[in-house]
Enzyme design. Sequence first.
Site, PDB file in Angstrom:
ATOM      1  N   SER A 168      72.470  17.978  29.180  1.00 41.48           N
ATOM      2  CA  SER A 168      71.560  19.249  29.686  1.00 41.48           C
ATOM      3  C   SER A 168      70.244  18.943  30.247  1.00 41.48           C
ATOM      4  O   SER A 168      69.643  19.625  30.992  1.00 41.48           O
ATOM      5  CB  SER A 168      71.557  20.379  28.718  1.00 41.48           C
ATOM      6  N   SER A 169      69.622  17.754  29.973  1.00 45.28           N
ATOM      7  CA  SER A 169      68.608  17.486  30.204  1.00 45.28           C
ATOM      8  C   SER A 169      68.531  17.068  31.636  1.00 45.28           C
ATOM      9  O   SER A 169      67.487  17.060  32.406  1.00 45.28           O
ATOM     10  CB  SER A 169      67.935  16.208  29.747  1.00 45.28           C
TER      11      SER A 169
END
Length: 506
Positions: A168-169
């Site tokens: 998700s980063s």
Amino acid sequence: MKVFGYYPYDTLASRVIGFTGSDNQGVIGLEVKYDNYLKGIDGTILTLTTAHGVEIKNAAEDRIEPQPGNDLYLSLDINIQQYAQQVAEKVMESKQASNVKLIVMNPQNGEIMAMVNLPEYNLNDPYTFNEEFTALYAGQTLTDQQKTEALNKMWRNACISDTYEPGSSFKIITATAALEEKVVKLTDRFFCPGFKKVEDRIIRCHKAGGHGSQDFTEGIKNSCNPVFMELGARLGVDKMYYYFDKLGLFKKTGIDLPGEAGSIMHKKENIKAVELATMSFGQSFQITPLQLLVASSAVINGGKIVTPHLGVEIRSADGSRIKELDYPTSEQAVSKETSETMKALLEAVVSDGTGKRAYLPGFKVGGKTATSEKLPRSSNKYISSFIGFAPADNPQVIAVVLIEDPVGIYYGGTVAAPVIADLFKNILPYLGVDENYTEAEMEQFHVGSFEMPDFIGKTRKEVNQMMKIYEFGELDALGEGDIVREQFPLAGETIGKGSDIILYFE
Ligand SMILES: [Zn+2]
């Protein structure tokens, strides 16, 4: 920080600095990269002899004096490196993780302030296994080749040499591409039922029941997968790869260390709707933590791709500068406008989203959490990570932490975000970034008492502003000048709300 031929700090930054062999040649790390500058010239005496090996006195004797090597000055900051190692050790122990990586960089110029790869090893005894490797190979008899392989693993700088699925980063990158391409507005609405159907596949959101109706700002605060799959579809493969390329994700960062790995990406022609969807939330390809750090820096620094680096200058043994090292920077990978928007969005992730455990009252922190599944996914192993920067409106520091195989809770927001908060809390004041509380923060965090701020050196105008922020009682202003020279109570003392203070101006 200065590097010598011996290593006064033993394990500190071991996988970055590296060491030299018995012939004084660099074996690994910076010692290899800067070997030509660092190694001295062995003293040699050339003497004429007779055919019988007798020295001829006063003949043309030519003695070359031994020369000590030069010194390499690094951007690694001993205090930040030590502190970073400490917070990394703390989380590695509490989560019984197999390893922890942490990089701290100046996002404006690419100077690496700290690079931690736990477990570290002792640079003064590099051929002996550290505690972790000793435990790992306990009871086994290793062949020479196995031992060499194990040592190489122990010495490896995983921050730059190991790739992983960023998870998700990576939504930072997808969001940036979508804003640049104007396929999304902050007010666009999305609906998450807990999954998105892409062709014949059901791809789930991390929130099983779904996030329901949300706008784009909420979508990034929630880290909602269906929102990002939708952005990926709006962008299409060509545009997605266009921005990957612009943000340097197809090439190595060019850091001044040996052994850097590049990314592992799908061939463009093989990307169908499902691959595009998973890529948009950071799965099905691999990059290094350093590549993510450099791309994210461009997103928040106004669009510059910096070259991450450690070497700053070379000086001779007597301290005179021999060479200043400089590194290429490319401009406009991201527009100023998108950069401003992304800084605000990522600050919202921390103040009011999945990154809230990185929240630090008094400092504006921005960032993004990630929980990456290790491959194969059936192994149920994870990498918890968080990438954060501060101050969010004018970033002076960016850091990424990866915690591999944490035991128990493994969510990046829970495990990794507090590590960066702990780090920033201690290094921001050291970097000259002052705390600046909002009124809401004063209310929320300073109920009853607070820490007396430092007034020394402030002007009357600055004092007036601070009087409005902090809830003091009466100010007793002594002296005639414009600058505060003395204060009571002293800076750092805990004082009650409404306390009177005395300042002496000169
Ligand atoms: Zn969702």
